[in-house]
Structures are given as C-alpha cells and as structure tokens.
Design a protein around this motif. Structure first.
Motif, PDB file in Angstrom:
ATOM      1  N   ASP A  21     -10.386   3.244 -11.706  1.00  0.00           N
ATOM      2  CA  ASP A  21      -9.868   2.668 -12.949  1.00  0.00           C
ATOM      3  C   ASP A  21      -8.360   2.901 -13.095  1.00  0.00           C
ATOM      4  OD1 ASP A  21     -12.383   1.816 -13.630  1.00  0.00           O
ATOM      5  OD2 ASP A  21     -12.822   3.555 -14.907  1.00  0.00           O
ATOM      6  N   ASP A  22      -7.855   3.970 -12.468  1.00  0.00           N
ATOM      7  CA  ASP A  22      -6.464   4.370 -12.663  1.00  0.00           C
ATOM      8  C   ASP A  22      -5.517   3.875 -11.582  1.00  0.00           C
ATOM      9  OD1 ASP A  22      -7.287   5.896 -14.880  1.00  0.00           O
ATOM     10  OD2 ASP A  22      -7.776   7.589 -13.581  1.00  0.00           O
ATOM     11  N   VAL A  23      -6.025   3.689 -10.360  1.00  0.00           N
ATOM     12  CA  VAL A  23      -5.095   3.564  -9.241  1.00  0.00           C
ATOM     13  C   VAL A  23      -5.692   2.787  -8.072  1.00  0.00           C
ATOM     14  CG1 VAL A  23      -5.873   5.754  -8.244  1.00  0.00           C
ATOM     15  CG2 VAL A  23      -3.565   4.936  -7.736  1.00  0.00           C
ATOM     16  N   PHE A  24      -4.813   2.126  -7.340  1.00  0.00           N
ATOM     17  CA  PHE A  24      -5.143   1.607  -6.011  1.00  0.00           C
ATOM     18  C   PHE A  24      -4.542   2.593  -5.008  1.00  0.00           C
ATOM     19  CE2 PHE A  24      -4.732  -2.431  -8.469  1.00  0.00           C
ATOM     20  CZ  PHE A  24      -6.031  -2.891  -8.324  1.00  0.00           C
ATOM     21  N   GLU A  25      -5.378   3.160  -4.138  1.00  0.00           N
ATOM     22  CA  GLU A  25      -4.902   4.113  -3.141  1.00  0.00           C
ATOM     23  C   GLU A  25      -5.034   3.480  -1.754  1.00  0.00           C
ATOM     24  OE1 GLU A  25      -5.695   8.506  -4.539  1.00  0.00           O
ATOM     25  OE2 GLU A  25      -7.552   7.349  -4.688  1.00  0.00           O
ATOM     26  N   ILE A  26      -3.923   3.392  -1.068  1.00  0.00           N
ATOM     27  CA  ILE A  26      -3.874   2.732   0.231  1.00  0.00           C
ATOM     28  C   ILE A  26      -3.601   3.786   1.300  1.00  0.00           C
ATOM     29  CG2 ILE A  26      -2.674   0.988   1.622  1.00  0.00           C
ATOM     30  CD1 ILE A  26      -1.824  -0.291  -1.112  1.00  0.00           C
ATOM     31  N   TYR A  27      -4.439   3.800   2.335  1.00  0.00           N
ATOM     32  CA  TYR A  27      -4.304   4.773   3.415  1.00  0.00           C
ATOM     33  C   TYR A  27      -3.958   4.054   4.718  1.00  0.00           C
ATOM     34  CZ  TYR A  27      -6.531   8.103   0.250  1.00  0.00           C
ATOM     35  OH  TYR A  27      -6.819   8.917  -0.816  1.00  0.00           O
ATOM     36  N   THR A  28      -3.102   4.686   5.505  1.00  0.00           N
ATOM     37  CA  THR A  28      -2.700   4.116   6.793  1.00  0.00           C
ATOM     38  C   THR A  28      -2.725   5.207   7.861  1.00  0.00           C
ATOM     39  OG1 THR A  28      -0.308   4.639   6.834  1.00  0.00           O
ATOM     40  CG2 THR A  28      -1.004   2.784   5.459  1.00  0.00           C
ATOM     41  N   GLU A  29      -2.677   4.773   9.117  1.00  0.00           N
ATOM     42  CA  GLU A  29      -2.368   5.722  10.188  1.00  0.00           C
ATOM     43  C   GLU A  29      -0.912   6.149  10.012  1.00  0.00           C
ATOM     44  OE1 GLU A  29      -4.132   7.157  12.442  1.00  0.00           O
ATOM     45  OE2 GLU A  29      -6.023   6.092  12.077  1.00  0.00           O
ATOM     46  N   ARG A  72      -2.346   1.511 -11.772  1.00  0.00           N
ATOM     47  CA  ARG A  72      -2.893   0.279 -12.344  1.00  0.00           C
ATOM     48  C   ARG A  72      -2.420   0.043 -13.784  1.00  0.00           C
ATOM     49  NH1 ARG A  72      -9.034  -1.022 -10.726  1.00  0.00           N
ATOM     50  NH2 ARG A  72      -8.262  -3.049 -11.441  1.00  0.00           N
ATOM     51  N   SER A  73      -2.079   1.117 -14.497  1.00  0.00           N
ATOM     52  CA  SER A  73      -1.615   0.933 -15.873  1.00  0.00           C
ATOM     53  C   SER A  73      -0.279   0.206 -15.922  1.00  0.00           C
ATOM     54  CB  SER A  73      -1.499   2.289 -16.585  1.00  0.00           C
ATOM     55  OG  SER A  73      -0.478   3.090 -15.985  1.00  0.00           O
ATOM     56  N   ALA A  74       0.489   0.318 -14.831  1.00  0.00           N
ATOM     57  CA  ALA A  74       1.781  -0.369 -14.775  1.00  0.00           C
ATOM     58  C   ALA A  74       1.629  -1.836 -14.378  1.00  0.00           C
ATOM     59  CB  ALA A  74       2.706   0.349 -13.792  1.00  0.00           C
ATOM     60  N   PHE A  75       0.485  -2.178 -13.774  1.00  0.00           N
ATOM     61  CA  PHE A  75       0.237  -3.542 -13.318  1.00  0.00           C
ATOM     62  C   PHE A  75      -1.188  -3.956 -13.701  1.00  0.00           C
ATOM     63  CE2 PHE A  75       3.241  -1.471 -10.478  1.00  0.00           C
ATOM     64  CZ  PHE A  75       4.314  -2.366 -10.503  1.00  0.00           C
ATOM     65  N   PRO A  76      -1.437  -4.131 -15.000  1.00  0.00           N
ATOM     66  CA  PRO A  76      -2.805  -4.374 -15.481  1.00  0.00           C
ATOM     67  C   PRO A  76      -3.424  -5.677 -14.986  1.00  0.00           C
ATOM     68  CG  PRO A  76      -1.190  -4.722 -17.229  1.00  0.00           C
ATOM     69  CD  PRO A  76      -0.457  -4.073 -16.096  1.00  0.00           C
TER      70      PRO A  76
END
Length: 240
Positions: A170-178, A143-147
């Motif tokens: 606050d730090d990150v978007f975490e995306i999970y997939t199959e 997220r710090s790279a894309f505020p």
C-alpha cells in the motif's frame, strides 16, 4: 525475494535519523561513495552520482563533506582508502554486517570491535555472517507521492529496464535488481520519468528475525555507535 519489505526498515529508522543531521550526512556520504566508485566521480558523466549530489545539496551538506566522499572513491589528492567488511553478532544472535572504507585498518577494526563489545556483541571472522545476506540493487517509489501510478505500469517498466523483481504494498513500489544491473535500471527508469525515495546497492537479509523491544534497544545502540564511526559506510542487520 522474500516477503520482507526493506521499506519498513527504512521508515522505522527514518524519524530517529532525521533528528540527527550527522546521520543524514553519513547516509549521503555512503551513497556518494558507492555511486562514484561504480560510475566515476564526475557527476556530469554519472547520472546516479548526480542525483546523490543534488540530494546532498538539498540537505545542506557541506561541500567539503561531499568532496571527501568523492576523494575516497576516486583516490584523489593522494587519498588511499581500502574497502573492508566486518562481520559479527549483536544482541539476541542478530547478524551484523559492517562496510567501511579506511586509510588505517588497525584503527578501524579496533573501533568496530569496541563498538560490538559496548553493546554486548562480538566481532566475528570473515564469512561468519555474510552468507545470511544478499547484495541487491534497490529502488523505492513512495506511492503517496504518486497516487495515480498503477502497479502494472511500474512492473512493466521495471522489468523492461532489466529489474529482476518488483514488490508492491500500500505504501511503496520496491524494485530489486542484480547489483551489476542497478545503474542501468536506475538510469532507464529516471529517463522514463520515475522518481525514487531511495535508490542504492544494499544488503538484504535472507531471513529477517523478530526480536524483543529490549533487544531492539541494545541493537540500535550498536548500530548508532557503528554509524557514528567516520570510517563506516553502512551497517546491515538481520533484525526485522
């Protein structure tokens, strides 16, 4: 998904790994192998592999190292490697899962067993700890790279691309997939303009456990020794 953040584990080991160029190359070699195995060894036809090759070049990874990882995945030049998984326990009962690719099973299992012994752990039987992990596709956006990036925007894009879960901190978007959906989700989000700090098919501990600093030091020694093994692709633990 649990509330546990894989991102914190990534960041926790990042400084130590950055100090060792070999660790960086080992991680990239793993990603090259996985991407080539899943989508073919031609970067022009495999978007995931193309991104990892670019990462390898940016890290000044030698061309022969890149090619060796691709040869392992494709079986080129007569390379015959077998994928194997070893399971065991480290200090404080922490479960340890080791993924490897080898042309000599006897050599690899002996080396892995010795690493466990050196750290006071023990190599287990097949199925002894694997049930404590889930295989998931994982993509992280720093997220710090894309505020200016909004949570709702990422959530909508990820779910539309086929992701199964998105966790936000606050730090990150975490995306999970199959696992089977990982490449399609990654490609769709890249096409939409997203850039990932980390993207891989990985093993996620179902119930991460807290351990003492003393036990952490012992576990880190085990993980470091295993990762120094050229046959080892990745090491996963249930330690938080």
């Amino acid at each position: 998904m649990s509330g546990h953040s894989k991102w914190h584990n990534i960041q926790g080991r990042k400084n130590a790994q950055d100090a060792k160029r070999g660790k960086i190359f080992q991680k990239i070699a793993h990603d090259l192998y996985v991407a080539a195995k899943a989508g073919g060894a031609d970067p022009d036809m495999n978007a995931s592999l193309r991104l990892v090759v670019e990462k390898a070049k940016a890290a000044n990874m030698p061309k022969e190292n890149i090619q060796r990882a691709l040869d392992k995945a494709s079986g080129a030049n007569g390379a015959k490697f077998e994928e194997v998984t070893y399971e065991g326990y480290g200090t404080a009962g922490v479960a340890v899962l080791v993924e490897a690719s080898t042309d000599n099973i006897n050599r690899t299992v002996s080396s892995v067993r010795n690493s466990f012994k050196h750290a006071g752990g023990a190599l287990g039987t097949s199925g002894s700890v694997a049930f404590q992990f889930d295989r998931r596709g994982y993509l992280a956006i720093d997220r710090s790279a894309f505020p200016d990036l909004e949570e709702d925007t990422v959530l909508e894009a990820a779910l539309e691309a086929g992701a199964e879960d998105v966790q936000t901190s606050d730090d990150v978007f975490e995306i999970y997939t199959e696992p089977a959906d990982f490449q399609a989700v990654e490609s769709a989000l890249i096409e939409a303009g997203y850039v990932f700090e980390d993207a891989e098919v990985t093993m996620i501990a179902q119930n991460p456990m807290d351990i003492s600093e003393e036990d952490r030091e012992k576990l880190d020694k085990l993980v470091d020794e295993l990762e120094d093994n050229e046959d080892v692709l990745a090491v996963y633990t249930t330690a938080d």
